[in-house]
Write a protein that holds these residues in place. Structure first.
Motif, PDB file in Angstrom:
ATOM      1  N   PRO A 281      -6.555 -16.370  28.387  1.00  0.00           N
ATOM      2  CA  PRO A 281      -6.564 -15.970  26.976  1.00  0.00           C
ATOM      3  C   PRO A 281      -5.249 -15.353  26.506  1.00  0.00           C
ATOM      4  O   PRO A 281      -4.592 -14.632  27.251  1.00  0.00           O
ATOM      5  CB  PRO A 281      -7.695 -14.935  26.901  1.00  0.00           C
ATOM      6  N   ALA A 282      -4.890 -15.683  25.279  1.00  0.00           N
ATOM      7  CA  ALA A 282      -3.781 -15.018  24.595  1.00  0.00           C
ATOM      8  C   ALA A 282      -4.406 -13.884  23.802  1.00  0.00           C
ATOM      9  O   ALA A 282      -5.299 -14.104  22.983  1.00  0.00           O
ATOM     10  CB  ALA A 282      -3.047 -15.990  23.680  1.00  0.00           C
ATOM     11  N   ILE A 283      -3.965 -12.692  24.066  1.00  0.00           N
ATOM     12  CA  ILE A 283      -4.545 -11.500  23.441  1.00  0.00           C
ATOM     13  C   ILE A 283      -3.498 -10.892  22.515  1.00  0.00           C
ATOM     14  O   ILE A 283      -2.503 -10.349  22.978  1.00  0.00           O
ATOM     15  CB  ILE A 283      -4.990 -10.492  24.513  1.00  0.00           C
ATOM     16  N   SER A 284      -3.727 -11.006  21.217  1.00  0.00           N
ATOM     17  CA  SER A 284      -2.809 -10.485  20.220  1.00  0.00           C
ATOM     18  C   SER A 284      -3.390  -9.234  19.583  1.00  0.00           C
ATOM     19  O   SER A 284      -4.467  -9.289  18.984  1.00  0.00           O
ATOM     20  CB  SER A 284      -2.557 -11.537  19.144  1.00  0.00           C
TER      21      SER A 284
ATOM     22  N   VAL B  30       0.080   0.747  13.783  1.00  0.00           N
ATOM     23  CA  VAL B  30      -1.131   1.494  14.116  1.00  0.00           C
ATOM     24  C   VAL B  30      -0.817   2.421  15.300  1.00  0.00           C
ATOM     25  O   VAL B  30      -0.125   2.027  16.234  1.00  0.00           O
ATOM     26  CB  VAL B  30      -2.268   0.507  14.464  1.00  0.00           C
ATOM     27  N   PRO B  31      -1.286   3.674  15.272  1.00  0.00           N
ATOM     28  CA  PRO B  31      -0.976   4.633  16.343  1.00  0.00           C
ATOM     29  C   PRO B  31      -1.459   4.186  17.727  1.00  0.00           C
ATOM     30  O   PRO B  31      -2.426   3.435  17.862  1.00  0.00           O
ATOM     31  CB  PRO B  31      -1.710   5.903  15.919  1.00  0.00           C
ATOM     32  N   ASP B  32      -0.769   4.700  18.735  1.00  0.00           N
ATOM     33  CA  ASP B  32      -1.043   4.332  20.121  1.00  0.00           C
ATOM     34  C   ASP B  32      -2.495   4.532  20.543  1.00  0.00           C
ATOM     35  O   ASP B  32      -3.050   3.692  21.239  1.00  0.00           O
ATOM     36  CB  ASP B  32      -0.153   5.154  21.072  1.00  0.00           C
TER      37      ASP B  32
ATOM     38  N   PHE C  10      -6.449  -6.474  15.189  1.00  0.00           N
ATOM     39  CA  PHE C  10      -6.438  -5.594  14.026  1.00  0.00           C
ATOM     40  C   PHE C  10      -6.829  -6.345  12.762  1.00  0.00           C
ATOM     41  O   PHE C  10      -7.606  -5.840  11.957  1.00  0.00           O
ATOM     42  CB  PHE C  10      -5.077  -4.918  13.853  1.00  0.00           C
ATOM     43  N   ARG C  11      -6.294  -7.568  12.577  1.00  0.00           N
ATOM     44  CA  ARG C  11      -6.651  -8.336  11.375  1.00  0.00           C
ATOM     45  C   ARG C  11      -8.143  -8.652  11.340  1.00  0.00           C
ATOM     46  O   ARG C  11      -8.769  -8.605  10.289  1.00  0.00           O
ATOM     47  CB  ARG C  11      -5.802  -9.614  11.281  1.00  0.00           C
ATOM     48  N   TYR C  12      -8.741  -8.946  12.489  1.00  0.00           N
ATOM     49  CA  TYR C  12     -10.183  -9.182  12.563  1.00  0.00           C
ATOM     50  C   TYR C  12     -10.927  -7.933  12.084  1.00  0.00           C
ATOM     51  O   TYR C  12     -11.857  -8.017  11.281  1.00  0.00           O
ATOM     52  CB  TYR C  12     -10.605  -9.529  13.995  1.00  0.00           C
TER      53      TYR C  12
ATOM     54  N   LYS D  98      -6.862   1.877  23.320  1.00  0.00           N
ATOM     55  CA  LYS D  98      -8.293   1.695  23.583  1.00  0.00           C
ATOM     56  C   LYS D  98      -8.693   0.227  23.448  1.00  0.00           C
ATOM     57  O   LYS D  98      -9.400  -0.313  24.300  1.00  0.00           O
ATOM     58  CB  LYS D  98      -9.116   2.556  22.618  1.00  0.00           C
ATOM     59  N   ILE D  99      -8.232  -0.412  22.388  1.00  0.00           N
ATOM     60  CA  ILE D  99      -8.551  -1.827  22.177  1.00  0.00           C
ATOM     61  C   ILE D  99      -8.005  -2.686  23.309  1.00  0.00           C
ATOM     62  O   ILE D  99      -8.686  -3.574  23.813  1.00  0.00           O
ATOM     63  CB  ILE D  99      -7.952  -2.324  20.840  1.00  0.00           C
ATOM     64  N   VAL D 100      -6.768  -2.423  23.703  1.00  0.00           N
ATOM     65  CA  VAL D 100      -6.141  -3.238  24.740  1.00  0.00           C
ATOM     66  C   VAL D 100      -6.884  -3.102  26.070  1.00  0.00           C
ATOM     67  O   VAL D 100      -7.188  -4.095  26.722  1.00  0.00           O
ATOM     68  CB  VAL D 100      -4.644  -2.884  24.895  1.00  0.00           C
TER      69      VAL D 100
END
Length: 190
Positions: free
Chosen positions: A29-32, A61-63, A37-39, A68-70
């Motif tokens: 997977p390519a993880i952008s 967007v702050p770290d 964020f756009r989703y 957390k998302i990553v």
């Protein structure tokens, strides 16, 4: 061998395009972070609302939100055999956070693909993308601000990965397929 790659470079250099091609080539997977964020923005999630306050001003967007998302995303089943991370890390603190995540997940980084292009080329590409995709966050002012932030905060991270022997530098100008072939050749030679 599982490929766990970062793809780095300034806005408009073609990271997303190359990540998609590499994803198909390697079957990972390519993880952008931008797409995530756009989703969230489009769907009005809580994270999206928080992120919108920053993106509306052309700010990153702050770290804390991004980390957390990553981490959650890298821990998903489809990323077990590898991944391509696009748009992260973008600061020294995110490099530290990513190092910690990868150690906890026992998934060492394979390589860092660094794409680059002339400033004028980047501005033209982003302006074209904004028109084609209707991206409100791609105003000339916001673009210039993000390119400046990249130059000051993210570009120096390439030296960290170079010192670790992980950097694969590729010119992001030219034909898309040729750039992809060059990336794959350099990765396969490692």
């Amino acid at each position: 061998m599982a490929q766990r790659l970062l793809i780095m470079g300034p806005q408009g250099v073609g990271k997303g395009t190359q990540a998609a091609l590499l994803s198909k080539h390697y079957g990972i997977p390519a993880i952008s972070t931008g797409d995530i964020f756009r989703y969230n923005l489009k769907n009005g999630t809580e994270l999206g609302k928080q992120a919108k306050a920053y993106t509306d001003k052309g700010e990153l967007v702050p770290d804390e939100l991004t980390n957390k998302i990553v981490k959650d995303r890298l821990g998903m089943d489809d990323a077990a055999q590898g991944w391509i991370l696009d748009g992260y890390p973008r600061s020294a603190s995110q490099v530290e956070a990513l190092d910690k995540m990868l150690k906890e997940l026992d998934t060492p980084l394979t390589a860092v693909v660094a794409l680059d292009a002339d400033h004028d080329v980047l501005m033209q590409r982003i302006a074209k993308r904004a028109k084609e995709e209707g991206r409100a966050d791609d105003t000339p002012e916001a673009i210039a601000k993000r390119l400046d932030i990249y130059a000051k905060e993210t570009a120096p991270l390439l030296d960290i990965y170079k010192s670790r022997g992980l950097l694969v530098a590729v010119d992001g100008q030219g034909e898309v397929d040729q750039i992809c072939k060059e990336i794959i050749t350099k990765l396969d030679e490692r």
